[in-house]
Design a protein around this motif. Structure first.
Motif, PDB file in Angstrom:
ATOM      1  N   PHE A  29      25.904  29.513  38.435  1.00  0.00           N
ATOM      2  CA  PHE A  29      24.613  29.228  38.500  1.00  0.00           C
ATOM      3  C   PHE A  29      24.145  28.151  37.580  1.00  0.00           C
ATOM      4  O   PHE A  29      22.903  27.941  37.817  1.00  0.00           O
ATOM      5  N   LEU A  30      25.170  27.672  36.687  1.00  0.00           N
ATOM      6  CA  LEU A  30      24.314  26.335  35.980  1.00  0.00           C
ATOM      7  C   LEU A  30      24.826  25.170  36.585  1.00  0.00           C
ATOM      8  O   LEU A  30      24.512  24.242  35.983  1.00  0.00           O
ATOM      9  N   ASN A  31      25.507  25.145  37.460  1.00  0.00           N
ATOM     10  CA  ASN A  31      25.980  24.078  38.266  1.00  0.00           C
ATOM     11  C   ASN A  31      24.957  22.899  38.568  1.00  0.00           C
ATOM     12  O   ASN A  31      25.282  21.741  38.631  1.00  0.00           O
ATOM     13  N   GLU A  85      20.232  18.165  29.977  1.00  0.00           N
ATOM     14  CA  GLU A  85      18.825  17.795  29.442  1.00  0.00           C
ATOM     15  C   GLU A  85      18.052  18.724  29.476  1.00  0.00           C
ATOM     16  O   GLU A  85      17.000  19.227  28.818  1.00  0.00           O
ATOM     17  N   GLU A  86      18.093  19.294  30.832  1.00  0.00           N
ATOM     18  CA  GLU A  86      17.025  20.625  31.236  1.00  0.00           C
ATOM     19  C   GLU A  86      17.203  21.602  30.510  1.00  0.00           C
ATOM     20  O   GLU A  86      16.272  22.604  30.063  1.00  0.00           O
ATOM     21  N   LEU A  87      18.515  22.115  30.180  1.00  0.00           N
ATOM     22  CA  LEU A  87      18.810  23.346  29.231  1.00  0.00           C
ATOM     23  C   LEU A  87      18.228  23.024  27.884  1.00  0.00           C
ATOM     24  O   LEU A  87      17.698  23.962  27.393  1.00  0.00           O
ATOM     25  N   GLN A  88      18.378  21.893  27.352  1.00  0.00           N
ATOM     26  CA  GLN A  88      17.848  21.774  26.055  1.00  0.00           C
ATOM     27  C   GLN A  88      16.324  21.730  26.005  1.00  0.00           C
ATOM     28  O   GLN A  88      15.800  21.903  25.063  1.00  0.00           O
ATOM     29  N   GLU A  89      15.697  21.344  27.170  1.00  0.00           N
ATOM     30  CA  GLU A  89      14.032  21.161  27.186  1.00  0.00           C
ATOM     31  C   GLU A  89      13.556  22.678  27.240  1.00  0.00           C
ATOM     32  O   GLU A  89      12.488  23.062  26.708  1.00  0.00           O
ATOM     33  N   ARG A  90      14.473  23.769  27.544  1.00  0.00           N
ATOM     34  CA  ARG A  90      14.170  25.246  27.277  1.00  0.00           C
ATOM     35  C   ARG A  90      12.999  25.661  28.020  1.00  0.00           C
ATOM     36  O   ARG A  90      12.031  26.705  27.605  1.00  0.00           O
ATOM     37  N   ASN A  91      12.702  24.844  29.390  1.00  0.00           N
ATOM     38  CA  ASN A  91      11.527  25.375  30.002  1.00  0.00           C
ATOM     39  C   ASN A  91      11.778  26.341  31.087  1.00  0.00           C
ATOM     40  O   ASN A  91      12.619  26.350  31.909  1.00  0.00           O
ATOM     41  N   ALA A  92      11.252  27.632  30.599  1.00  0.00           N
ATOM     42  CA  ALA A  92      11.722  28.890  31.259  1.00  0.00           C
ATOM     43  C   ALA A  92      11.411  28.645  32.721  1.00  0.00           C
ATOM     44  O   ALA A  92      12.421  29.098  33.767  1.00  0.00           O
ATOM     45  N   LEU A  93      10.113  28.375  32.954  1.00  0.00           N
ATOM     46  CA  LEU A  93       9.757  28.655  34.646  1.00  0.00           C
ATOM     47  C   LEU A  93      10.621  27.597  35.472  1.00  0.00           C
ATOM     48  O   LEU A  93      11.090  27.752  36.373  1.00  0.00           O
ATOM     49  N   HIS A  94      10.701  26.349  34.970  1.00  0.00           N
ATOM     50  CA  HIS A  94      11.677  25.284  35.589  1.00  0.00           C
ATOM     51  C   HIS A  94      13.135  25.754  35.790  1.00  0.00           C
ATOM     52  O   HIS A  94      13.793  25.683  36.742  1.00  0.00           O
ATOM     53  N   LEU A  95      13.799  26.291  34.662  1.00  0.00           N
ATOM     54  CA  LEU A  95      14.868  26.759  34.741  1.00  0.00           C
ATOM     55  C   LEU A  95      15.055  28.072  35.770  1.00  0.00           C
ATOM     56  O   LEU A  95      15.948  28.026  36.434  1.00  0.00           O
TER      57      LEU A  95
END
Length: 454
Positions: free
Chosen positions: A73-75, A80-90
């Protein structure tokens, strides 16, 4: 040492006795729905997030349990998106599905997908679990059952009347005194218009829906935080604190809303429902409550909520009309109205009031004692005959000591025990013991069946 297993907070196991009680609740509601011509459907536990998101308001969206995509599910997510830790976006990238929040939105999706198969108006009932990522507390669970009834494809207010009759019948059969609260979202829209806050209708309904939980002062603070002026909040106070009979409240609010076409339409609808119900002899009180808002965005007309009068607990049934719901799925113009019985809260209410009939929660009625192979062979045809007569019957599987077998009967509260030793076998009979009185008698199997069934 292995760690002791546990279950997630906000969920519960149910024992055999608890399941017997729950089945009594399910069966009672099901029988009433069927009495009014409703048919049963089921939908999946998981729905796509496209189906669920945006249907329950911002607060509802936050309470959706989202399901991670299968496999890697992480592919699709960059470092960068993981480091931003934007829960809704992720969540949008990691999850395509979610556990259903209620049964109404999945039902709307069902209607759209199966429209060609349905005869309108379509009356459905559905009993399944739903999930909400809420903070667990007394009477509030993360996994709980709902029992919904909906009518789609008809604008008639007779549907609202019928649903109120169903509510009244169900709780009368349970032996629980309730108060049925009614309001109309058109009235609330009209109130927002006349205080000059038409654009704040969602904020107003969400806030005043919390009146019972947080009190008027906190509601006013929430309204202020949502951008209402002190003057608008002041105009709202006498409206939401109206007292008197249903007719008096309707007359007062009609005069307040005389400049709002939408508000007056809500008054007209509510008056029809209440006047019609007066002629039908409801056993429970129905009350117009202008503070009732039901914070879900999809309600457009009459809204309902049911409170138990003899137990301190939240709403045990609720619902309303949702004219626009199927339009979200590309099928405008199909009107719907429905109610949802909160099975878990009803379970707690019936427990608190001890309202379960004995025959609804009793399990085995008759236990045959096992004295050995020969005696068991003699008893088995009698066991089969008792079951064929509708008696819930067991035979103890092992030839254990008599004390153990009788303790088993007592632990399961079995009312009758049958014994067959050499004397009974010689006479072609059985000894039947009443476990409550201790009385014993020598009987034929036909006499035994007559006694137990009586």
């Amino acid at each position: 040492m292995a760690q002791k297993p546990s279950i997630p907070k906000g969920t519960r196991d149910f024992s055999p006795l608890e399941m017997a009680k729950r089945n009594y609740i399910f069966d009672t509601i099901k029988q009433v729905y069927q009495l009014y011509g409703f048919q049963q459907i089921e939908t999946p536990a998981m729905e796509t997030l496209g189906t669920l998101m945006g249907k329950y308001g911002e607060e509802g969206d936050k309470l959706l349990f989202k399901v991670l995509n299968s496999g890697d599910f992480l592919n699709k997510v960059s470092d960068e998106e993981l480091q931003e830790r934007n829960a809704l976006h992720l969540a949008a990238k990691l999850c395509e599905k979610g556990l259903r929040y209620d049964l109404t939105v999945p039902f709307a999706r069902y209607v759209v997908m199966h429209r060609e198969e349905l005869q309108l108006p379509f009356k459905r009932y559905q009993m399944q679990p739903v999930w909400r990522a809420d903070r667990p507390q007394k009477g509030r669970y993360r996994e709980f059952w709902q029992f919904d009834g909906d009518i789609v494809g008809s604008d008639s207010l007779l549907n609202e009347v019928e649903l109120m009759q169903i509510v009244d019948t169900v709780f009368s059969r349970f032996g629980v005194r309730v108060q049925i609260k009614i309001n109309n979202r058109k009235i609330l829209t009209g109130i927002a218009e006349v205080i000059g806050a038409a654009d704040k209708i969602v904020d107003i309904t969400v806030a005043i829906d919390k009146l019972d939980k947080i009190g008027i002062d906190n509601v006013n603070e929430e309204l202020r935080a949502d951008g209402l002026s002190d003057d608008q909040i002041a105009k709202l106070q006498p409206i939401i604190s109206l007292e008197g009979t249903n007719d008096e409240k309707l007359n007062t609010i009609a005069s307040v809303l005389q400049e709002s076409e939408t508000g007056l339409k809500g008054v007209e609808e509510t008056r029809f429902i209440l006047d019609t119900l007066k002629t039908l002899g409801l056993k429970n009180e129905i009350q117009l409550d202008l503070t009732l808002a039901r914070g879900l965005n999809y309600y457009t007309g009459a809204i309902f909520e049911v409170k138990a009068l003899d137990v301190q607990i939240g709403s045990i049934t609720g619902g309303g009309r949702y004219d626009n719901l199927t339009g979200i799925f590309g099928m405008p113009g199909i009107s719907g109205v429905g109610i949802s019985f909160g099975v878990d809260r009803i379970f707690d209410v019936l427990n608190a009031l001890d309202c379960y009939p004995k025959d609804a929660v009793n399990g085995t009625q008759l236990l045959f004692i096992n004295f050995g192979d020969k005696e068991t062979a003699y008893c088995l045809p009698a066991v089969a005959k008792a079951r064929a007569a509708g008696i819930r019957t067991e035979i103890f599987p092992d030839s254990s000591k008599m004390k153990k077998q009788m303790s088993y009967a007592n632990a399961k509260q079995v009312p009758y025990v049958a014994l067959a030793g050499e004397n009974e076998m010689a006479e072609g009979k059985l000894t039947l013991k009443n476990m409550q009185t201790g009385d014993q008698q020598l009987v034929t199997i036909d006499e035994l069946i007559k006694i137990v069934n009586s």
